[in-house]
Design a protein around this motif. Structure first.
Motif, PDB file in Angstrom:
ATOM      1  N   MET A  78       0.677  -1.425   0.030  1.00  0.00           N
ATOM      2  CA  MET A  78      -0.386  -0.345  -0.366  1.00  0.00           C
ATOM      3  C   MET A  78       0.960   1.651   0.016  1.00  0.00           C
ATOM      4  SD  MET A  78      -2.860  -1.057  -0.414  1.00  0.00           S
ATOM      5  CE  MET A  78      -3.600   0.365  -0.727  1.00  0.00           C
ATOM      6  N   ALA A  79       2.145   0.880   0.715  1.00  0.00           N
ATOM      7  CA  ALA A  79       2.845   2.608   0.495  1.00  0.00           C
ATOM      8  C   ALA A  79       3.225   2.511  -1.192  1.00  0.00           C
ATOM      9  CB  ALA A  79       4.067   1.960   1.649  1.00  0.00           C
ATOM     10  N   PRO A 114       2.072  -4.395   8.668  1.00  0.00           N
ATOM     11  CA  PRO A 114       0.736  -5.465   9.630  1.00  0.00           C
ATOM     12  C   PRO A 114      -0.184  -4.115  10.073  1.00  0.00           C
ATOM     13  CG  PRO A 114       2.392  -6.262   8.231  1.00  0.00           C
ATOM     14  CD  PRO A 114       2.879  -4.560   8.594  1.00  0.00           C
ATOM     15  N   ASN A 115      -1.459  -5.157  10.258  1.00  0.00           N
ATOM     16  CA  ASN A 115      -2.594  -4.477  11.484  1.00  0.00           C
ATOM     17  C   ASN A 115      -2.343  -4.485  13.315  1.00  0.00           C
ATOM     18  OD1 ASN A 115      -4.018  -4.678   9.211  1.00  0.00           O
ATOM     19  ND2 ASN A 115      -5.072  -6.420   9.404  1.00  0.00           N
ATOM     20  N   SER A 116      -0.912  -4.834  12.936  1.00  0.00           N
ATOM     21  CA  SER A 116      -0.678  -5.762  14.804  1.00  0.00           C
ATOM     22  C   SER A 116       0.248  -4.381  14.583  1.00  0.00           C
ATOM     23  CB  SER A 116       0.352  -6.624  14.692  1.00  0.00           C
ATOM     24  OG  SER A 116       1.628  -6.526  13.837  1.00  0.00           O
ATOM     25  N   CYS A 161      -3.699   5.939   9.084  1.00  0.00           N
ATOM     26  CA  CYS A 161      -3.736   4.765   9.625  1.00  0.00           C
ATOM     27  C   CYS A 161      -4.581   3.913   8.471  1.00  0.00           C
ATOM     28  CB  CYS A 161      -3.788   4.805  10.663  1.00  0.00           C
ATOM     29  SG  CYS A 161      -3.186   2.419  11.499  1.00  0.00           S
ATOM     30  N   GLU A 162      -3.350   3.160   7.709  1.00  0.00           N
ATOM     31  CA  GLU A 162      -4.428   1.872   7.065  1.00  0.00           C
ATOM     32  C   GLU A 162      -5.251   1.233   7.802  1.00  0.00           C
ATOM     33  OE1 GLU A 162      -5.076   1.241   4.687  1.00  0.00           O
ATOM     34  OE2 GLU A 162      -3.942   2.660   3.175  1.00  0.00           O
ATOM     35  N   LYS A 163      -6.674   0.491   7.530  1.00  0.00           N
ATOM     36  CA  LYS A 163      -7.404   0.356   7.692  1.00  0.00           C
ATOM     37  C   LYS A 163      -7.050  -1.564   8.311  1.00  0.00           C
ATOM     38  CE  LYS A 163      -8.596  -2.978   4.960  1.00  0.00           C
ATOM     39  NZ  LYS A 163      -7.420  -4.345   4.863  1.00  0.00           N
ATOM     40  N   HIS A 213     -10.324   4.226   4.799  1.00  0.00           N
ATOM     41  CA  HIS A 213     -11.253   4.134   3.761  1.00  0.00           C
ATOM     42  C   HIS A 213     -11.185   4.910   3.182  1.00  0.00           C
ATOM     43  CE1 HIS A 213     -12.317   1.231   6.972  1.00  0.00           C
ATOM     44  NE2 HIS A 213     -12.182   2.117   8.055  1.00  0.00           N
ATOM     45  N   GLN A 214     -10.746   4.807   1.834  1.00  0.00           N
ATOM     46  CA  GLN A 214     -11.059   5.599   0.677  1.00  0.00           C
ATOM     47  C   GLN A 214     -11.829   5.270  -0.388  1.00  0.00           C
ATOM     48  OE1 GLN A 214      -8.846   2.785   1.290  1.00  0.00           O
ATOM     49  NE2 GLN A 214      -9.122   0.960  -0.843  1.00  0.00           N
ATOM     50  N   LEU A 215     -12.611   3.860  -0.316  1.00  0.00           N
ATOM     51  CA  LEU A 215     -14.065   3.978  -0.734  1.00  0.00           C
ATOM     52  C   LEU A 215     -14.920   4.878  -0.793  1.00  0.00           C
ATOM     53  CD1 LEU A 215     -14.062  -0.256  -0.844  1.00  0.00           C
ATOM     54  CD2 LEU A 215     -13.275   1.684  -2.457  1.00  0.00           C
TER      55      LEU A 215
HETATM   56  N1  LIG Z   1      -7.179   0.885   2.262  1.00  0.00           N
HETATM   57  C1  LIG Z   1      -7.171  -0.252   0.960  1.00  0.00           C
HETATM   58  O1  LIG Z   1      -7.590  -0.604  -0.250  1.00  0.00           O
HETATM   59  C2  LIG Z   1      -5.603  -1.606   1.773  1.00  0.00           C
HETATM   60  C3  LIG Z   1      -5.098  -2.700   0.598  1.00  0.00           C
HETATM   61  C4  LIG Z   1      -4.456  -3.383   1.294  1.00  0.00           C
HETATM   62  C5  LIG Z   1      -4.213  -3.543   2.351  1.00  0.00           C
HETATM   63  N2  LIG Z   1      -4.439  -2.605   3.289  1.00  0.00           N
HETATM   64  C6  LIG Z   1      -3.419  -2.634   4.451  1.00  0.00           C
HETATM   65  O2  LIG Z   1      -2.496  -1.492   4.222  1.00  0.00           O
HETATM   66  C7  LIG Z   1      -1.424  -2.998   5.319  1.00  0.00           C
HETATM   67  C8  LIG Z   1      -0.770  -3.674   4.858  1.00  0.00           C
HETATM   68  O3  LIG Z   1      -0.788  -4.299   4.052  1.00  0.00           O
HETATM   69  P1  LIG Z   1       0.078  -4.175   2.619  1.00  0.00           P
HETATM   70  O4  LIG Z   1      -0.660  -5.037   1.414  1.00  0.00           O
HETATM   71  O5  LIG Z   1       0.918  -2.810   2.138  1.00  0.00           O
HETATM   72  O6  LIG Z   1       1.410  -5.779   2.945  1.00  0.00           O
HETATM   73  P2  LIG Z   1       2.422  -5.875   2.884  1.00  0.00           P
HETATM   74  O7  LIG Z   1       2.902  -7.572   3.547  1.00  0.00           O
HETATM   75  O8  LIG Z   1       3.053  -5.352   1.262  1.00  0.00           O
HETATM   76  O9  LIG Z   1       3.415  -4.557   3.375  1.00  0.00           O
HETATM   77  C9  LIG Z   1       3.387  -4.624   4.669  1.00  0.00           C
HETATM   78  C10 LIG Z   1       4.919  -3.319   4.719  1.00  0.00           C
HETATM   79  O10 LIG Z   1       4.508  -3.347   5.825  1.00  0.00           O
HETATM   80  C11 LIG Z   1       6.186  -3.265   6.548  1.00  0.00           C
HETATM   81  N3  LIG Z   1       6.700  -3.029   8.370  1.00  0.00           N
HETATM   82  C12 LIG Z   1       6.000  -4.342   8.924  1.00  0.00           C
HETATM   83  N4  LIG Z   1       6.586  -4.071   9.826  1.00  0.00           N
HETATM   84  C13 LIG Z   1       6.549  -3.032   9.930  1.00  0.00           C
HETATM   85  C14 LIG Z   1       6.788  -2.114  11.382  1.00  0.00           C
HETATM   86  N5  LIG Z   1       6.900  -2.766  12.627  1.00  0.00           N
HETATM   87  N6  LIG Z   1       7.280  -0.839  10.749  1.00  0.00           N
HETATM   88  C15 LIG Z   1       7.146   0.135   8.751  1.00  0.00           C
HETATM   89  N7  LIG Z   1       7.576  -0.872   8.579  1.00  0.00           N
HETATM   90  C16 LIG Z   1       6.583  -2.199   9.061  1.00  0.00           C
HETATM   91  C17 LIG Z   1       6.630  -4.229   6.164  1.00  0.00           C
HETATM   92  O11 LIG Z   1       8.495  -4.369   5.800  1.00  0.00           O
HETATM   93  C18 LIG Z   1       6.416  -4.588   4.268  1.00  0.00           C
HETATM   94  O12 LIG Z   1       6.665  -3.176   3.225  1.00  0.00           O
HETATM   95  C19 LIG Z   1      -2.429  -3.732   6.130  1.00  0.00           C
HETATM   96  O13 LIG Z   1      -3.151  -2.834   7.492  1.00  0.00           O
HETATM   97  C20 LIG Z   1      -3.997  -3.694   5.018  1.00  0.00           C
HETATM   98  O14 LIG Z   1      -5.100  -4.026   6.152  1.00  0.00           O
HETATM   99  C21 LIG Z   1      -5.512  -1.221   2.556  1.00  0.00           C
END
Ligand SMILES: NC(=O)c1ccc[n+]([C@@H]2O[C@H](COP(=O)([O-])OP(=O)(O)OC[C@H]3O[C@@H](n4cnc5c(N)ncnc54)[C@H](O)[C@@H]3O)[C@@H](O)[C@H]2O)c1
Length: 336
Positions: free
Chosen positions: A1-2, A61-63, A81-83, A110-112
């Motif tokens: 997502m970043a 990740p969520n945690s 913050c991501e959802k 909640h971009q939607l």
């Molecule tokens: N809004 C949306 O539509 C949407 C879509 C997909 C994912 N998400 C959310 O985005 C979040 C990430 O999902 P993703 O698909 O990018 O996952 P991903 O596994 O592809 O990426 C997670 C990233 O978090 C980084 N990370 C892990 N621990 C970290 C820490 N302590 N400090 C900083 N960075 C850390 C990892 O290096 C990795 O690059 C999740 O919470 C997910 O629910 C939202």
């Protein structure tokens, strides 16, 4: 997502500099920094938060959401913050109150809500053509798409499966369109029907089955204080005709409305009519629009475009659904 949404979304805003990026794997962070021209790179977000920044996007990740949001707020940064913002409503409340006390904005991504389909549905709701909503059918169903990253499927990292991952999106839209009635009681079920077997193959590739410790299906039923109700179904795997169905249908005394198709149906006397809401033309991706709304709120001193108290109720319902599933009983919600 970043990389896909947040970094390019912030960089699309004139006058904004993305100053730093962080990931535990420094090489991964460096590769994002190189790809997007970001000057500062960290492997620990505590070090990143020592920089003088206005705001942070949390896409881990969520945690990580709650501890990183808390540290960011404590170091004076606005937080997008991501959802899901958190796994429990209590955590959302704690973050929201800390942000409010510090005069900082806090928003779940909640971009939607910022997409043309949701805007059109919201505009219709405001005309009162739908009338009083007595029931909502809310879906976040995917037929064969389990996320392959362990951050989504290991309960210790994710906190929950499709209810928390994609259910939050549809539920957020439905509650927003219903004007956030106060939920009072919830029943739910959460099951792992397919994720440990091989009956359904994942369209996104194989997942670590030994790490899969969340549900692949969840459903819940919510009663609100105003007498309305909501049924929620969420899944990553199942025998559905559609590849995915992220939607809600609101049933009102004046008509019914489906998001995201914009289908509005009404019956007057014996005459039934169905139409589709017109959509605003926009090239701006929803993620970018959400980031822009958050940025403009910071710039103008307005409140968060998605107030934390709304996110509180969304998470409270999902938390109660899981609690009901685990304990086999109806769960009554406490006030914020
Ligand atoms: N809004 C949306 O539509 C949407 C879509 C997909 C994912 N998400 C959310 O985005 C979040 C990430 O999902 P993703 O698909 O990018 O996952 P991903 O596994 O592809 O990426 C997670 C990233 O978090 C980084 N990370 C892990 N621990 C970290 C820490 N302590 N400090 C900083 N960075 C850390 C990892 O290096 C990795 O690059 C999740 O919470 C997910 O629910 C939202």
């Amino acid at each position: 997502m970043a990389r896909r949404a947040h970094i390019p979304g912030w960089q699309a805003l004139p006058g904004v500099e993305v100053a730093a990026v962080c990931a535990p794997d420094l090489a991964a962070a460096q590769s994002s920094a190189d790809a997007f021209g970001i000057p500062h790179v960290f492997s620990d977000y505590h070090a990143l938060l020592e920089l003088e920044l206005d705001a942070v996007s949390i896409c881990a990740p969520n945690s990580v959401h709650v501890p990183a949001s808390l540290t960011a707020i404590e170091s004076g940064k606005h937080v997008l913050c991501e959802k899901p913002m958190a796994v429990t409503a209590g955590q959302v409340k704690m973050l929201g109150e800390k942000a409010e006390a510090a005069g900082l904005l806090l928003m779940a991504q909640h971009q939607l809500r910022f997409a043309a389909e949701a805007r059109a549905a919201y505009a219709l709701v405001k005309t009162e053509k739908l009338g009083s909503v007595y029931h909502a059918q809310v879906r976040a169903l995917r037929r064969a798409t389990v996320p392959t990253s362990v951050g989504f499927i290991d309960k210790a990292l994710a906190g929950g499966g499709p209810a928390l991952d994609i259910g939050v999106h549809s539920l957020d839209i439905a509650l927003w369109l219903m004007d956030f009635p106060r939920p009072v009681r919830v029943t739910g079920t959460a099951k792992t029907n397919f994720a440990h077997g091989d009956k359904i193959t994942g369209d996104w590739g194989e997942w670590a089955r030994s790490r899969f410790s969340v549900e692949d299906f969840a459903a819940g039923f919510v009663h609100f204080e105003n007498g309305s109700t909501l049924a929620l179904e969420c899944s990553w795997l199942g025998h559905y005709p559609e590849r995915d169905d992220l939607s809600c249908r609101l049933f009102g005394l004046g008509g019914s409305l489906h998001w995201p198709t914009g289908e509005f149906s009404t019956t007057a006397g014996k005459a039934h009519s169905t139409g589709t809401l017109p959509l605003e033309a926009t090239d701006e991706p929803a993620h970018f629009a959400a980031i822009r709304a958050f940025y403009e709120a910071i710039q103008s001193g307005r409140p968060s475009p998605i107030p934390w108290k709304e996110t509180y109720w969304t998470i409270a319902i999902i938390e109660a659904l899981y609690e009901s599933a685990a304990e086999g009983k109806e769960v009554f919600l406490r006030d914020v």
